[in-house]
Structures are given as C-alpha cells and as structure tokens.
Design an enzyme around this catalytic site. Sequence first.
Site, mmCIF file in Angstrom:
data_model
loop_
_atom_site.group_PDB
_atom_site.id
_atom_site.type_symbol
_atom_site.label_atom_id
_atom_site.label_comp_id
_atom_site.label_asym_id
_atom_site.label_seq_id
_atom_site.Cartn_x
_atom_site.Cartn_y
_atom_site.Cartn_z
ATOM 1 N N ASP A 296 10.610 107.366 56.580
ATOM 2 C CA ASP A 296 11.049 108.766 56.396
ATOM 3 C C ASP A 296 10.247 109.423 55.181
ATOM 4 O OD1 ASP A 296 12.871 110.844 56.431
ATOM 5 O OD2 ASP A 296 13.921 110.291 54.837
ATOM 6 N N PHE B 56 26.620 121.640 58.566
ATOM 7 C CA PHE B 56 25.196 121.487 58.936
ATOM 8 C C PHE B 56 25.042 120.239 59.805
ATOM 9 C CE2 PHE B 56 21.518 118.887 58.074
ATOM 10 C CZ PHE B 56 20.349 119.817 58.381
ATOM 11 N N LYS C 99 22.174 129.780 56.208
ATOM 12 C CA LYS C 99 20.947 129.152 56.038
ATOM 13 C C LYS C 99 20.488 128.217 56.759
ATOM 14 C CE LYS C 99 22.845 125.852 52.603
ATOM 15 N NZ LYS C 99 23.030 125.677 51.291
ATOM 16 N N THR D 69 9.803 112.791 59.950
ATOM 17 C CA THR D 69 10.415 113.590 59.171
ATOM 18 C C THR D 69 10.899 114.707 59.692
ATOM 19 O OG1 THR D 69 10.208 114.890 56.995
ATOM 20 C CG2 THR D 69 8.198 114.925 58.602
ATOM 21 N N ASP E 80 11.132 117.624 58.232
ATOM 22 C CA ASP E 80 10.439 118.719 57.608
ATOM 23 C C ASP E 80 9.548 119.471 58.871
ATOM 24 O OD1 ASP E 80 11.669 118.800 55.477
ATOM 25 O OD2 ASP E 80 10.164 117.968 54.088
ATOM 26 N N ARG F 124 9.790 117.618 62.460
ATOM 27 C CA ARG F 124 11.039 118.121 62.873
ATOM 28 C C ARG F 124 11.616 117.115 64.027
ATOM 29 N NH1 ARG F 124 12.475 121.663 59.483
ATOM 30 N NH2 ARG F 124 11.337 123.763 59.740
ATOM 31 N N ASP G 255 18.383 108.047 58.911
ATOM 32 C CA ASP G 255 17.265 107.076 59.259
ATOM 33 C C ASP G 255 17.806 105.704 59.824
ATOM 34 O OD1 ASP G 255 15.110 108.638 58.206
ATOM 35 O OD2 ASP G 255 16.147 108.116 56.016
#
Length: 1181
Positions: free
Chosen positions: A424, A559, A582, A693, A695, A784, A815
């Site tokens: 990760d 979330f 957000k 990841t 991100d 992503r 994870d």
Amino acid sequence: MEYERFGDEMQHASLFDSTLRPWHRRPPRSDTRSVYIGHRYPPDLDTTVLEPELEYPKNRIISSRYTAWNFLPKNLFEQFRRVANFYFLIIGIVQLVIDTPVSPITSILPLLFVVTVTAIKQGYEDWLRHKADREVNYRKVELVRDGEISSIMSMDIKVGDILRISANKSFPCDIVMLSSADPEGNCYITTANLDGETNLKTHCCVTDTRRFSHSGDFTQLSAVIECQQPTPDLYSFVGNMTIVRDNGEHTVRPLGPEHVLLRGARLKNTAFIYGCAIYTGNETKLALNSRPKSTKFSRIERRMNTFLLIFLLILAAESMFSTGLKYWYAFRPRVGQPWYVPEKEKDINVTPLRILEDFLAFVVLYNYVIPISLYVTIELQKFIGSMFFDWDLDMYDPNTNEPAKANTSDLNEELGQVEYLFTDKTGTLTENEMQFRKCSISGKQYEEVGSMLCLSSPTGGVPEPVPIFDTDIETFFTLLVLCHSVRVDHSQAVELGASTMYSYDGYEYDYQAPSPDEKAFIEACRRYGIVFHGPHDGMMEVTFKGEMRRYKLLHTLDFDATRKRMSVIVENERGEIYLLCKGAESTMLGRVTEGDKESVLTHVNEYAILGLRTLVLGLKQLDPKEFDRIDQTLNDAKTALQDRADKLATAYSEVEVDLRVLGATAVEDKLQEDVPDTIQSLLAAGIKVWVLTGDKEETAVNVSHSAGHFTSDMTTLSITRQRNPKDCEELIRTHTQILEEARHVGTARRFALVIDGASLQHCLEHADALCSLSLNCSAVLCCRMTPLQKAEVVKLIKHSKDHPVTAAIGDGANDVSMIEEADVGIGIMGKEGRQAVRNSDYAFAKFRFLKKALLVHGHFYYIRLSNLVHYFFYKNVAFITAQLFYTFFSAFSEQSLYESFYLMNFNMVFTAMPILMYGIFEQHIPPSTLMANPRLYKKVSKNMNMSIRNFIKWNSLGLWHSVVVFFGGVFLMGEESSLFPDGRMIGNWTLGSIMYFASLMIVSFKLCLTIHYWSGPIWFGFAFFVVTYTAGMGVYNSIMWPSLFSDHNYLLYDWNTVFQSVTVWFAELMLIILALIPDIVFRAYSDIQMRRDVSPHHGQVNQPNDEGNLLYNFSIDSSQRPLRQAFQLETRSSQLETTKFVFPPVVSPLSSSLGLHRHALGISLPAVKFSKKTDRKQNTL
C-alpha cells in the site's frame, strides 16, 4: 486478551443443548431477530410469530477444547490424525503382533514421549482456558429488573436484559446503548481487545431513549429492537428500534454500529451507560471473530512432505526387496545348511500371512529412516525462532514504543522466499501524517505559510497573506469544518467527555479522526481561526473568528472506498439546508453542474504532480420539498433490515448530484524514513515491488518516483482510463509487443506498468495476457484500487504459471483483503487502526524494517529450517542404511545390527539438541553482510536449498557415510583380526556398538561442518550430546536390568569393555576421517564460493571484523514498556557484527541454566539506549 481466548469450541454450548434435546425440532431461523428491551412485551404486538428468547444461547463462554471425561480420547484422536504419529503407531502395533526383530519399545517409547509431551502442553493450555472462562463467566454484572438494580453473574445474562455498565468496565456481551451519564447520550470506549486500536471511540444512543438515565425510568420504556442475526463483521450493524409511546404511537429509529457496544470493548471517560443485550455467548461478534484464519503452508513444508513420501516408498521397496531375497536365499540349492536358517522342509508351506509377517518385520527393521522427532523439532525451532523476530531491537520503533510482532511461526521461512511484494502507499510508504499545504478556491490558488492562509502568486512570487476571508473562502472552510467524522476530546475531560468543556481558540482540544486527512483539515481550520467545538444540544458548534455559529446535523452520508465520497446534510441558524460533499475528483467532478470545473481539475493535476493528496469540495442548497424527499429516501434505506448497504449506496448516489464545485484541497504526506533505500534493496534482492493504492494516478506516480519504485531509466506503459474490455485487450497486446521487441533487440530497457482500477476491471477479463505483461515489467503501479481489486491483483500473480511466493504489506482495513490473500501478510502498525496488524502474519511499525525482516530474518529462517530438514533425513540414512547392508551378512534373517537402546535414543536424545540449537542460532552469513548485499537473497529464492539436487546430495553423503561405517568396520574388524591384545573376537552387539558410535560421531561432525557460527547455545547442544551419550551408555551398560525393563542384557559391560581398547579408538578415528573427506571438500568449496559472493568485487561493502571470542553482554532496560527488565544479547565473533536481540524475562531461567550470568562473566549492566544516531535524511514529497 479476551479476544485470544476464544477457540473453535465456542459452539460447544449450543451443540450440547441440541444433543440433550434431540426431540426438539427448531423452526428455520429467520434473517432477523426481535429483542424486547427489559423483556417488556408491548400489548399490541403479536409475539407468537417471533423467535422465542429461550432459543438464544446463554452468555456462558466455553473457549476450552476438552473436558475431564473427553480429554484423553479427543486429544489422542487429534494427535494421531498427523501422518507421522499414525505411522509410528502402526509400526508399534506391528511390533507387538509379529515376531519383531527389535523390541517394540524402540518405536512405542519415542512415540509415547512425543504424544505425552504434546498432551501435557495442550492439557495445560486448556486448563488455562478453563480458568479464564471461569473468571469471565463468574464476573458480576449489574442488571436492571423491575426498576431495581441487582447483581448477577455474567453467564446468566439473557438477550433482552437491561444492563448497567460502569466506567472502566468491559462489556459482558453485545449491547445496544440506551442512555449514558452524558446528557448528549454519548459514551467513550476503547476497542483494544477487538482490533488493537487504543484511541477512544464515541458511541451514542438514539435520542428517544437518552432521557432514561436512572434504573427506575426503564419501567416506562416499551420498545423492541429488530436487528440482523449475528455476523462477524466488527464494523457493521443493521437494526431498528421501535419505541411504543404512551399514546400507542410507534416511532422507528435506525440503529447502526455507532449504537452498539461490543463484548471485549471497555467503557472509558463516562460514568455509566445503560444498554440492552442483543447478542450473547457464542453469538457475540468477538466470539464469531475467534475462528481461525485459513492455514497457510510454506514451500519447505510441502517439499518436506514430498521427501517423506519418497522415503516411505524407499522403505517399502527395501522391505519388499529384503523379503524377496530372504525366500530366494532359503530356497536356493546349496550343500549343507547353517543352523540359524530354518530347514527348507519346515518352511515348505509359505503362506501370504507368513510373507506379510516377514515384510512387516523388515519394515520395522528399516523404519528408523523416517525421523519420528522431525515434526517436534520443527515446531520448537519455529516457535523459538519467531521470538527473535519480536526481540530484534533494530525493528523496534521507540517513537511508538512498538516492537516487531510475529503473529504466527508457521511461515518464518517464507520470509526468505518472497518474490513479489505488494505494498500500500498511504501509511505504508508514507507517514500518514497529513499537513494541509494548498487549496484551490473559485479558480484561485492558496497555500499555507507560517500557519497563515496566503494567496499564491501566479508568477511564483511571494505569497500574499489573506487576513480577511471573503464569502467564497468562508464557504469553502465552512464545508471543511462541518463535513467530517471528527470527535472532539478535551485534555481535562474525564467523566463526561469534551461535550461539557469549551476551548476558545481550540488548542486545548484533541481531535480524534478516523482519517488523517480530516484531522489535517480541522487543525488547518483551527489555525485560521475557525474552531470546531463538537456537538452540543444536538447542534454542531463552530466559531468563525470568535463568532459562534450553530448547525443542525440532519444526515451523514458516510465515506466508503467504492463511492470515494463523504457528505453531510446540515441546517444553519437561518433555516437553510445544504448538502456538503467532498471526495476524489474522479467521483466528484462528474456530479458537478456549477462552478469552474476546468480550473479545479487543472489545479488538482498540478497538486498531484507535486505528490500531494487531493480532494474536491462541492455543495448544493436544498429546498424544503427536496429535503423532505431526500430525508424519506435516506430514512427508508437506513431502516431497511434487508440489503441495507445496497439501498444506502443507491440512495447516496441519488442524493449526491447537481453539485456546485467550490474548489480542492491538497495535503502532504511525507515518505517514511529510508523508504527509497529499502525498495532499492528489495529490488536488488530480486523481489519485484508492486504498489497498490487508492490515490489518483499522478500522485501515485510521483510517490513511486520519490520512493525509488520508478526510476528515470524506466519506460512507462499505461493502461488507464479504459472503459471496455476490447480496448484493454488491444492495449495489453500493444505493450506486450513493445516488450518482445525490446527483448529481441537485446536492449537493457526496463519497463514500468501503470494501471488504474477502472481499467483493471476490464483487463481481468484477459487475465492471462495481463499477467504475462505484468510479470515482464520491472515495476507495477496500480492506482485508484478498491480493497477487493487489491486482493484480485495479488491472487492473479499468486496463481500465475510459476506460483511465486507473494507478500503483501499494508496498514489499514482496506489492505486486509490483500494481506490475507498473499502467501505472507505483513501489517504496519500505523494510524489507520489495527485491522491490518490483526489479520497479518507479521507486523512492525515502519516500512524500512521490512529490509531486515526479509533479507536477514527471512534468509536465516529459510537456511536454518531447510538444512535442518535435510540433516534429519541425512542422519537417518547414514545411521540405518547399515542395517540394510547387514541383512546380506545375516542371511536375511531379520537380525538387528543395533541394540534397542541405540535405536530408541538416536533421534530422540543423542542427535536432537545440536540440530535444534543449529536451527535456532545459526548465522551462516553475518547480518551486516546480508543487509549490505541484498543480492544474496537471490541465492536462496525459489526454494533452491530444498531442490531435488540438494536432497540427492545430502542423502548421497548419508549413503556414503553408511557405506564407510559398515564396510569399513567389517574390513577393519574382519574374521582374522582382533581389537584386543589378548586376541578376543567381537560379536554382533559389539560390532553394532562400534558402528553406532562411528555413526553418531560422523553425523555430529557433519553438523559441525555445516555450522558457520559457533555461539554458546550451539556449544551447549553438543555438550548435551556428549553428556547424555556418555552417561546413558555408562548406566545402561553397567546394570543388570530386570526383565520388567529389558528381556535381555546384551550390552552388559560391552560398551565399557570395547572402548578401553586403543585399537577401537584408532579404528573409529579412521572411519570418521574417511567418511568426512567429501564433506570437508564440499565445505571448502562452499566457503570459497561464499567469499566470492560477498567480496568487494561483487558489491560487498567491506565490514570491519571484531576480534575476540564469543561474548555475551546482558543489559537491562527500565524505561520502555514492552522491553522492561529485558535482556539484551550481543553476540560477537571474529566474522560477525553485533546482532542485538531483546529477551523478555521469561527466558531468564534459560539464560541462567546456560551459565550466562553477568556476574559470572564480569560484565556491567548499562541501560539500553533505543535512540540511534544516524545520518538518514527525511524523504519528503
């Protein structure tokens, strides 16, 4: 911890009940249950159709495996399910049934020893479980009944009981919170026993029941809880509470995980709470999570089973061969007949039973080729070896006071076989300590300078401070300060929490957030004068530059990793309702209909290139009618008992639309210390590193370059933003052709592959092609990614053609899937909870510790265990093969060469301790050399040391040693020679004694030639061998044993007499030297090869060698919690740098027994220093 005491027997109580009542046929269990609070049944509800409460299990905990009456049969059954134990049981029975050539005690006594020791160990462990069960079951609990508080035992709690739990007490079962001492209906708990997290968590009750704060109030409460049947998920709960008011009105309130207090958690900073028991006994989430994880097997274990099968086949072949030769010899024509061979006429009627008996007799004679103590030695070696992982000071983090932790010892050697590492990013490669750096608001960029918000200069000039916030900036930070799940703690709040205490500037608040990003946002707002005070009287309170503003929180849209968004619906003091949202730009910008999307996207990409984590912010004002519709949709989804998660996801997707984009945030997450060095070392060791990841691509690529995962000489291949399988297939084919062309040209180009989660979903339809492409790339980055996709990627490589050994490392709950899927799961003790650590095989605090865990510990574990396995098979071949040769000289008469005492003690006593000490303490290469030369890791990868070639080499040497021992002994002590001055001849048992001693010495010296590192424990192992052999033989040969212990005294004074002859000692010396000549040559060649591998010409960094003898230094630490009153062992030799381990106090008796005392050695005891001076540079993005 209580969590660890639950075992597979948690179903015992319910099974016992069903056994006693076989005539009771239970109706099929529904998916939900109804629990009447306080056992008060509302008169207007039909209770006949609901599941009766007597069907629920009692709260009695039974974690023990055995009872007094079933311990012996059950334990024996479990032990004899092991193939080795069952095999030796059969051999023992055969020896009792047939006319055995050796005493049955040679097989039965070692088996009895192994079984007894194991039974005592398991019995003691189960006694501890019984003791712990009694402590929990008999614990006093306060029960509310008829408005009065009474005391009952924990095991008597029933579903529906109302309980009162006081501060600092554990919850005895899973309960739904009804009220607390806090007027807001909140309480604070710690769940360290459940998931290892030590931070406080806030739980609450529904607003309708928080007024019931005294025991007498519950006589007025009439309510029923409808909830799902128990599930093991600690973080989910689906239920409703139906409250019947005095006027008969029914009010339905949704229940979620924030309303449930789980068994094993502990109440903190709250005077008391009241709650209703919903799950008891073996149905609590704690008990359901106690099920063992799927068993992982190492490559050595699998190969060892293959070797066992080979030797079983060899044993069968030898026995059949010897049986055939026996009958050939008995029936062949000859003149005269030896007296010890039965006359042909007497054996003319050869029956299958007689042949079987002879076959089994030879099996008994040769069965010692299978080492009975192999499994016991391996278990001890792994268990004790894993302690060194925990004790290694180099993998201790003084900042968090966290030592490394081995959750299992079954996979130690797999740490030395890793070929693919999946890691990760956030919290694993980075610190997961977020700092707010930049933001984009209405097309303008801002940054933080000196704790002030400044307007960035478009030309790169000096940023301009923003002392006064305009409407856009204020709206932006209003969203940040309200859209989160942050809890406010006050440093002086003890009993009632922070909700009763204020801090004007907010710096007395301790913000607790489930995400480091959210904490960074709230702390940034505080620096800019916008202070979040938490909820008060149902309102969220925020001060803007000293002005108090209150907002009513209407809904929270939590979330999740799939949505990658979070939203709240709030109402301000003017009655205006807003949806604040957000999330990641990939899921936000598609839902935006107003605002400057292009500027936001441009700024987000710029931030990503800088390696910053980004979020996009948006809002939407809701009119009353629209809110009523949304409110109804969300309430319907939240109160659904079936498929609640899917309905909530659909509802969230319908609500979070038509947003107005406000801007974006950028936070910095620093790289952990020594991450680039660690990754480069792993790459040099032949381990391919994949980063998985969630991100965005730009951020992940930048971090990969900063961490050394990607290098400038790599050509990047991308499979991103693909929307259908056909395009993905074409792209995979194109990239594969590029790789093949580069390979055909013979260039040294290296390739890096980047793939995103959306494309991966389609690429998995062409899994074989994707796998082939990925395996040929030097580095792979997957961005992503969802948690499930991470596990799918690990599974893809794990089950590829070569079945490489995979390891996964991460720090968060997202994870866990890949950690459990990988062959070796590694958890980072980070800031995202302890789910990853709890589900991992090994855990430590920093990513850089992975270097030593694999390159040193993994390397040592593998070499030690693989050589231990080879040595066990080798020494038995070297020992018992002489028996096969002897049958040719005894007319295949099943006569044993060795006396039963020799056979019984060879594996279990005489040769046991040296190899065990070797398996624990051997260091064939100094740790500093392994750290400085990562490529040495390649030498043992792919299970090279357990190859068939090595197997043949070891056992060929064993065969050679047996040939030298037997035929050399026969040659030196033939018919025409005598070993004594008076001319006396030797007999069968004397010959066996001489060969036995030669075999023992040869296999011991063979181990000496295998050892590279002579430490104190290894010397102790050989001393143990010498003492036990000398004492055992001296006693056994000097006593006339009664028939109760032995039916013969063949060795009476035999050993004492034989070894008084100098000729015998000279003959033994000649046999030992002749046998070990090949081993000496192999060792010399191995040392030359090793020096070549670690020489400076091969990349070795010269290490200064310490001169001197073996030295033990013990020092005591008195400051660090897990290492208090610990021993620090520093082992030095002429070739090895200092290796430091920390021994807990439990091993001090062993240290004492070995004579390793500070007074005896004359060594002082300085305090252990955990801080280390280094020249390491902090790597930042």
